[in-house]
Motif scaffolding. Structure first.
Motif, mmCIF file in Angstrom:
data_model
loop_
_atom_site.group_PDB
_atom_site.id
_atom_site.type_symbol
_atom_site.label_atom_id
_atom_site.label_comp_id
_atom_site.label_asym_id
_atom_site.label_seq_id
_atom_site.Cartn_x
_atom_site.Cartn_y
_atom_site.Cartn_z
ATOM 1 N N TYR A 187 26.152 -26.551 -36.473
ATOM 2 C CA TYR A 187 26.320 -25.831 -35.201
ATOM 3 C C TYR A 187 26.644 -26.804 -34.068
ATOM 4 C CZ TYR A 187 25.247 -23.090 -31.063
ATOM 5 O OH TYR A 187 25.329 -22.497 -29.839
ATOM 6 N N LYS A 188 25.931 -27.936 -34.045
ATOM 7 C CA LYS A 188 26.148 -28.931 -32.989
ATOM 8 C C LYS A 188 27.567 -29.509 -33.108
ATOM 9 C CE LYS A 188 24.442 -33.243 -31.069
ATOM 10 N NZ LYS A 188 25.773 -33.835 -31.081
ATOM 11 N N MET A 245 41.317 -20.635 -39.614
ATOM 12 C CA MET A 245 40.969 -21.513 -40.732
ATOM 13 C C MET A 245 39.737 -22.357 -40.387
ATOM 14 S SD MET A 245 43.699 -23.887 -42.674
ATOM 15 C CE MET A 245 43.455 -25.292 -41.606
ATOM 16 N N ILE A 246 39.764 -22.965 -39.204
ATOM 17 C CA ILE A 246 38.651 -23.832 -38.798
ATOM 18 C C ILE A 246 37.381 -23.005 -38.617
ATOM 19 C CG2 ILE A 246 37.802 -25.394 -36.993
ATOM 20 C CD1 ILE A 246 40.756 -26.157 -36.495
ATOM 21 N N ASN A 247 37.523 -21.856 -37.947
ATOM 22 C CA ASN A 247 36.353 -20.999 -37.723
ATOM 23 C C ASN A 247 35.736 -20.559 -39.039
ATOM 24 O OD1 ASN A 247 36.071 -20.946 -34.982
ATOM 25 N ND2 ASN A 247 37.543 -19.303 -34.698
ATOM 26 N N GLY A 258 38.735 -28.464 -25.353
ATOM 27 C CA GLY A 258 39.049 -27.962 -24.022
ATOM 28 C C GLY A 258 39.356 -29.062 -23.018
ATOM 29 N N GLN A 259 39.201 -30.319 -23.437
ATOM 30 C CA GLN A 259 39.425 -31.401 -22.475
ATOM 31 C C GLN A 259 40.899 -31.584 -22.177
ATOM 32 O OE1 GLN A 259 37.438 -34.728 -24.219
ATOM 33 N NE2 GLN A 259 35.440 -34.023 -23.559
ATOM 34 N N SER A 260 41.174 -31.894 -20.923
ATOM 35 C CA SER A 260 42.561 -32.090 -20.517
ATOM 36 C C SER A 260 42.979 -33.531 -20.789
ATOM 37 C CB SER A 260 42.655 -31.777 -19.038
ATOM 38 O OG SER A 260 43.869 -32.205 -18.550
ATOM 39 N N ASN A 261 44.174 -33.692 -21.344
ATOM 40 C CA ASN A 261 44.647 -35.044 -21.641
ATOM 41 C C ASN A 261 45.618 -35.490 -20.562
ATOM 42 O OD1 ASN A 261 43.270 -34.657 -24.019
ATOM 43 N ND2 ASN A 261 45.050 -33.758 -24.994
ATOM 44 N N LEU A 262 45.622 -36.768 -20.300
ATOM 45 C CA LEU A 262 46.455 -37.257 -19.211
ATOM 46 C C LEU A 262 47.710 -37.973 -19.660
ATOM 47 C CD1 LEU A 262 43.569 -38.491 -16.932
ATOM 48 C CD2 LEU A 262 44.995 -36.495 -16.597
ATOM 49 N N SER A 263 47.604 -38.787 -20.669
ATOM 50 C CA SER A 263 48.775 -39.569 -21.075
ATOM 51 C C SER A 263 48.914 -39.592 -22.594
ATOM 52 C CB SER A 263 48.655 -40.991 -20.549
ATOM 53 O OG SER A 263 47.623 -41.637 -21.241
ATOM 54 N N ARG A 285 33.073 -29.894 -31.075
ATOM 55 C CA ARG A 285 34.506 -29.766 -31.326
ATOM 56 C C ARG A 285 35.164 -28.846 -30.287
ATOM 57 N NH1 ARG A 285 37.604 -26.034 -33.329
ATOM 58 N NH2 ARG A 285 35.913 -24.712 -34.046
ATOM 59 N N ILE A 286 34.512 -27.705 -30.018
ATOM 60 C CA ILE A 286 35.086 -26.744 -29.061
ATOM 61 C C ILE A 286 35.146 -27.371 -27.663
ATOM 62 C CG2 ILE A 286 34.692 -24.512 -27.911
ATOM 63 C CD1 ILE A 286 33.536 -23.584 -30.688
#
Lengths: 191, 170
Positions: free
Chosen positions: A86-87, A40-42, A97-102, A92-93
């Motif tokens: 595009y930017k 959907m997002i793509n 991909g960022q890792s969440n900690l809490s 967003r991508i």
């Protein structure tokens, strides 16, 4: 009952099988839902991107073929918007991909993401509608032969788009943000 | 990460931590339909989180954190869409309730947890599952002193409620 007793009672359920999982059904649903959201997002982003590039290309070709150099200005605006889309997509991508900690990090990120969407909605007219509006304006300046009702229709269309964007912002994004801010305050109170 | 590896980790976690997931599901969703819906949401988020897991914390802590956040988000969303909901697929079910708790006091505990706000619910689950203040602080992203204040309040309320309820023979 003391808290230690509650903990003992709580631990007893670890030895009890309350639910059975249908693993193949679970896997099917997880994959399907994940792909649906991604698709959907793509689709939304790529459609906008391709549409802006096509508009830019067509406007450039028409401008060159008919020797109407002002059309190149329209094309430039379309390409700039395509670059912006595009930017945004790349950001967003990268952000996904960022890792969440809490839990608080998750909340803060979701709030930031909603702010980002809210900003996009607020500037929707500027980034998506204004280029089209300028194109029409430039065309109107050089072609006087268009009937008056066409301009009325254009203005009505912009009015509707503005109303729809504001409604989405007011009814969906802002209440969701308020909920999350409330959660954050629940998390941070007693500090 | 290749999907086969992701799938392997997913099923390993599901096998090891399904008890934990069921606790979260039961604390945030109150009928089988919602429990199934929430379970699906949690497992989806766990699946998505696997490539981000770098082993900085124990897998159980990671799974708990993802589950709690998914449950909180889900319960916020569900409040607005709790009526007129269709069955998820209408065909096959993913979760089946096969028995009930032997000790009725577990149900009582879940009822008390359900009365708390979303954040206190998370803290209570973590507390009952033996997480330390430090671990809770890491999972929730708040200071240990804040965790301590909240926990003291929750413990006090739970003990008081149990005294009232069990004295009245509930």
């Amino acid at each position: 009952m003391e808290f230690e007793d509650m903990k003992k009672i709580w631990d007893e359920q670890n030895n009890e099988n309350i639910y059975a999982i249908n693993e193949s059904e679970l896997h099917r649903r997880v994959i399907r839902k994940k792909n649906r959201v991604k698709r959907m997002i793509n689709k939304f982003e790529l459609t906008l991107l391709v549409a802006m590039i096509c508009c830019g290309l067509v406007t450039t070709i028409i401008g060159i073929l008919h020797n109407q150099l002002y059309k190149l200005l329209d094309a430039l605006i379309f390409f700039m918007v395509a670059g912006y889309i595009y930017k945004s997509r790349r950001d967003r991508i990268k952000y996904e991909g960022q890792s969440n900690l809490s839990l608080l990090d998750d909340l803060e990120q979701t709030i930031r993401s909603l702010d980002y969407h809210a900003k996009r909605y607020k500037y929707f007219l500027l980034w998506y509608m204004l280029p089209i509006f300028f194109t029409i304006l430039i065309n109107a300046t050089f072609h006087y032969s268009k009937p008056w009702w066409l301009w009325v229709a254009f203005v009505a269309f912009f009015g509707f788009a503005y109303w729809a964007v504001k409604k989405e912002l007011r009814c969906k994004i802002l209440p969701k943000k308020e909920d999350l801010l409330h959660l954050r305050s629940l998390l941070l109170n007693d500090e | 990460m290749p999907e086969s590896e992701q799938k392997e980790i997913f099923y390993d976690w599901l096998k090891k931590y399904k008890g934990l997931l069921f606790k979260v599901v039961r604390a945030y969703a109150f009928n089988l339909h919602d429990q199934e819906d929430l379970f699906q949401e949690i497992t989806l988020q766990i699946w998505n989180s696997i490539p981000n897991f770098r082993g900085d914390s124990a897998a159980s802590t990671w799974v708990y954190r993802v589950s709690l956040y998914s449950a909180i988000s889900w319960s916020k969303k569900e409040k607005k869409h709790s009526t007129g909901k269709q069955s998820l697929d209408g065909v096959s079910h993913m979760l089946t309730e096969i028995s009930s708790f032997k000790d009725g006091r577990v149900e009582w505990l879940y009822k008390q947890i359900a009365k708390l706000n979303e954040i206190d619910r998370s803290l209570t689950l973590l507390l009952l599952d033996g997480f330390s203040y430090k671990e809770m602080s890491n999972i929730l992203g708040i200071s240990e002193s804040n965790v301590g204040v909240k926990i003291n309040r929750i413990k006090k309320d739970l003990i008081q409620k149990s005294q009232e309820d069990f004295k009245n023979g509930v």
